[in-house]
Design a protein around this motif. Structure first.
Motif, PDB file in Angstrom:
ATOM      1  N   SER A 280       0.837  -1.209   0.000  1.00 29.51           N
ATOM      2  CA  SER A 280       0.000   0.000   0.000  1.00 29.51           C
ATOM      3  C   SER A 280       0.866   1.252   0.000  1.00 29.51           C
ATOM      4  CB  SER A 280      -0.898   0.024   1.244  1.00 29.51           C
ATOM      5  OG  SER A 280      -1.862  -0.979   1.168  1.00 29.51           O
TER       6      SER A 280
ATOM      7  N   CYS B  60       0.318  -2.960  -6.369  1.00 32.97           N
ATOM      8  CA  CYS B  60      -0.539  -3.707  -5.430  1.00 32.97           C
ATOM      9  C   CYS B  60      -0.598  -5.195  -5.749  1.00 32.97           C
ATOM     10  CB  CYS B  60      -1.947  -3.129  -5.420  1.00 32.97           C
ATOM     11  SG  CYS B  60      -2.014  -1.438  -4.776  1.00 32.97           S
TER      12      CYS B  60
ATOM     13  N   CYS C  63      -4.625  -2.698  -0.740  1.00 35.37           N
ATOM     14  CA  CYS C  63      -3.679  -1.771  -1.374  1.00 35.37           C
ATOM     15  C   CYS C  63      -4.346  -1.052  -2.541  1.00 35.37           C
ATOM     16  CB  CYS C  63      -2.466  -2.572  -1.852  1.00 35.37           C
ATOM     17  SG  CYS C  63      -1.308  -1.659  -2.893  1.00 35.37           S
TER      18      CYS C  63
END
Length: 208
Positions: free
Chosen positions: A115, A127, A139
């Motif tokens: 993230s 992500c 994320c």
């Protein structure tokens, strides 16, 4: 001015503490732990060691310095958290999270890594490097909220969020946003199911 005995004692104590603080400040600058041994007061001696250890841990990004911290005045966990979180992002390497033997801390580091890295690189594709689907989705959604949703909430397409809960939360928040771009009704926050939108809702509400 005639000071009472208790005032004199208090003044003397304050002056003594100021001298100790000055002594510590000088020793901390040297980065030499042995200097702390010259401090007569046990608490201030610990403060001296803690300060040097914390500074060296951050400076060198060497987690072993955190072990010198007493764990009472300053938390070893906080020291390790600062080191591994910062270092893993700077090196862009999730394996740095494993430098801490604290399992809970290791997990927190690994959970937040992608993230933070996606935001740092301004690239949502980062992500999906996560092996953990839940972390990858978090994320992805976190990136969308931080970078896209906040810029144009009214026209944002909630369908791009991953997971029905996030999509539904997005719709609820969008519907309750007023002219100032804030959530008009705090009751909306209580209906939300995802932590991402919960924290967004509480920090962007017009409190009654």
């Amino acid at each position: 001015i005639n000071l009472s005995d208790s005032d004199k004692a208090e003044l003397s104590k304050t002056q003594k503490e100021l001298k100790l603080q000055e002594q510590i400040a000088k020793i901390v600058k040297t980065k030499d732990f042995s200097g702390c041994e010259n401090i007569n007061d046990a608490t201030y001696r610990t403060v001296c060691v803690n300060n040097i250890a914390l500074n060296l841990a951050k400076e060198t990004q060497d987690i072993s310095f955190c072990q010198k911290i007493d764990g009472k005045l300053v938390s070893k966990e906080d020291c390790e958290r600062q080191v591994v979180f910062t270092k893993s992002l700077e090196k862009e390497d999730i394996n740095v999270c494993k430098e801490t033997k604290n399992q809970e801390l290791q997990k927190q580091c690994e959970t937040s890594f992608y993230s933070q890295l996606a935001l740092k690189k301004n690239d949502i594709k980062v992500c999906d490097q996560s092996q953990n689907k839940e972390n990858a989705d978090f994320c992805y959604n976190n990136f969308l909220i931080t970078k896209n949703f906040t810029k144009d909430k009214i026209n944002f397409d909630c369908a791009v969020f991953r997971g029905k809960d996030a999509q539904n939360d997005c719709g609820l928040v969008k519907d309750s946003i007023g002219v100032k771009g804030k959530v008009q009704n705090m009751e909306v926050c209580a209906k939300l199911k995802t932590n991402l939108f919960l924290s967004y809702c509480f920090s962007n509400s017009l409190t009654k």
